[in-house]
Design an enzyme around this catalytic site. Structure first.
Site, PDB file in Angstrom:
ATOM      1  N   CYS A  84       0.805  -1.222   0.000  1.00 21.76           N
ATOM      2  CA  CYS A  84       0.000   0.000   0.000  1.00 21.76           C
ATOM      3  C   CYS A  84       0.834   1.267   0.000  1.00 21.76           C
ATOM      4  O   CYS A  84       0.292   2.370  -0.134  1.00 21.76           O
ATOM      5  CB  CYS A  84      -0.960  -0.007   1.188  1.00 21.76           C
ATOM      6  SG  CYS A  84      -2.237  -1.271   1.074  1.00 21.76           S
ATOM      7  N   HIS A 337      -9.243   4.188  -1.657  1.00 25.73           N
ATOM      8  CA  HIS A 337      -7.895   3.622  -1.578  1.00 25.73           C
ATOM      9  C   HIS A 337      -7.550   2.772  -2.802  1.00 25.73           C
ATOM     10  O   HIS A 337      -7.479   1.548  -2.722  1.00 25.73           O
ATOM     11  CB  HIS A 337      -7.778   2.794  -0.301  1.00 25.73           C
ATOM     12  CG  HIS A 337      -6.413   2.217  -0.062  1.00 25.73           C
ATOM     13  ND1 HIS A 337      -5.251   2.819  -0.491  1.00 25.73           N
ATOM     14  CD2 HIS A 337      -6.031   1.063   0.577  1.00 25.73           C
ATOM     15  CE1 HIS A 337      -4.216   2.076  -0.120  1.00 25.73           C
ATOM     16  NE2 HIS A 337      -4.660   1.003   0.507  1.00 25.73           N
TER      17      HIS A 337
END
Length: 393
Positions: A84, A337
């Site tokens: 991430c 996201h």
């Protein structure tokens, strides 16, 4: 010997798509949109770009992911992945290449097209191992932060849930002010508390959105900023801490903190010369993949004393008008996201805030900002921190 990139590199332009369910757009479309905005913001021509980095977890392979849609003229393009923190990692690589003098102007793009992939945000393929690593979803892993925190600091589960709901409420309040956020609607705390469970004690509103999107930056050396019309934002620190696999093997680990965050923060503050982040920073964008993650991050990064973060959340310390606004753009929770884009999206918000382009979420005269990504699990992850400033120091 550890050194610092302090004030050696500047961002002179940024771009970002809206985040959300972009069924009508391809990965190429998102890359073109974000890169075009960054190039226009920087006041450069595409021909000025010497090299590019593309960050994506699973929406393309090799440098052709960027070179094909942008039709670059056989430039060196590097594809980067670091969970991430992928977008931030692409940015870090570009900054060091420019600072080293290998290139004068670099383009960085982070992109992810999650919706078309069928990626749900709950289940992903685990990397090969020896069979001892737990097979667990992301919500399940980060839900493990909450019960130990509640117990250690004397919160009943009901009160703890209210603290987590306050985190989600704040980020939805901010996202409602952001025209590029995935979720642009305020959500009452009562609705958050009554939402269906995903991984106890986390409900639906404790989890960040799964989205498509892209973000981009143009990076140059500080000594060259006057050659361009774009307004510069200076890089004060870049720090990455990578877990070494010992997290679950250490008996003293109690799931109320994330070691990699602490290590990355200490190094970033050293590079930037920061001794009191709460007083010196004007805003922070942190990796609120789940609400307890933001709570723990605020303590790991020194915004709250250990065990006091839950009180600071309830007191509004991190609200838009608080002592230190955290996730003024809505964060992962509300902005969404798309994994490869999130780190650059955070920098995009700081850039907007510095140059008074943040609309009705604009902060008063911010000059120093922090962005934070993490990828992995609480006991073993990649943690990235950048610190950027409006002025040279």
């Amino acid at each position: 010997m550890k050194k610092s990139i302090h004030d050696q590199v500047a961002i002179i332009g940024m771009g970002c798509t809206s985040f959300g369910e972009h069924w009508e757009k391809s990965t190429d479309d998102l890359i073109i949109e974000a890169a075009a905005e960054a190039i226009e913001c920087a006041g450069i021509e595409p021909s000025h770009i010497d090299a590019a980095w593309i960050g994506t977890m699973d929406s393309g392979y090799a440098g052709m992911t960027l070179a094909t849609p942008l039709k670059t003229d056989y430039l060196p393009v590097t594809r980067v992945e670091n969970m991430c923190a992928t977008g931030s990692e692409a940015f870090r690589n570009a900054c060091y290449a420019v600072a080293a003098g290998a290139y004068d102007v670099a383009l960085v793009v982070g992109v992810e097209k999650l919706k078309d992939s069928g990626y749900s945000g709950l289940v992903i393929n685990s990397q090969p191992g020896d069979g001892t690593f737990p097979n667990i979803t992301a919500p399940g892993a980060f839900a493990l932060l909450a019960p130990p925190y509640f117990q250690k600091y004397g919160l009943e589960k009901k009160q703890g849930k209210e603290v987590l709901a306050r985190v989600a409420w704040k980020n939805h309040q901010n996202g409602a002010k952001n025209p590029k956020a995935q979720f642009q609607k305020e959500v009452p705390i009562e609705t958050i508390l009554k939402a269906p469970l995903v991984a106890d004690p986390l409900g639906v509103f404790d989890c960040s959105g799964v989205a498509d999107g892209a973000a981009a930056a143009i990076v140059v050396r500080t000594e060259d900023v006057n050659k361009f019309s774009g307004r510069p934002m200076y890089v004060k620190a870049l720090s990455v801490a990578v877990g070494n696999g010992n997290g679950l093997l250490q008996s003293d680990y109690d799931f109320t903190y994330i070691r990699e965050n602490q290590k990355a923060a200490a190094e970033a503050y050293r590079q930037a010369g920061i001794t009191n982040p709460l007083k010196e920073l004007d805003l922070a964008e942190v990796h609120d993949c789940f609400t307890p993650t933001e709570l723990v991050i605020c303590e790991d990064l020194g915004f709250s004393e250990r065990g006091e973060g839950w009180k600071d959340v309830l007191n509004g310390k991190f609200d838009l008008n608080g002592v230190l606004p955290v996730n003024p753009d809505g964060g992962l929770k509300s902005f969404g996201h798309p994994i490869g884009a999130s780190g650059l999206r955070m920098l995009y918000e700081v850039y907007l805030q510095f140059f008074e382009r943040a609309g009705n979420r604009q902060l008063p005269n911010p000059k120093l900002g922090l962005t934070h990504n993490l990828g992995g699990y609480p006991w073993q992850c990649v943690s990235f921190i950048s610190i950027v400033g409006k002025e040279l120091t």
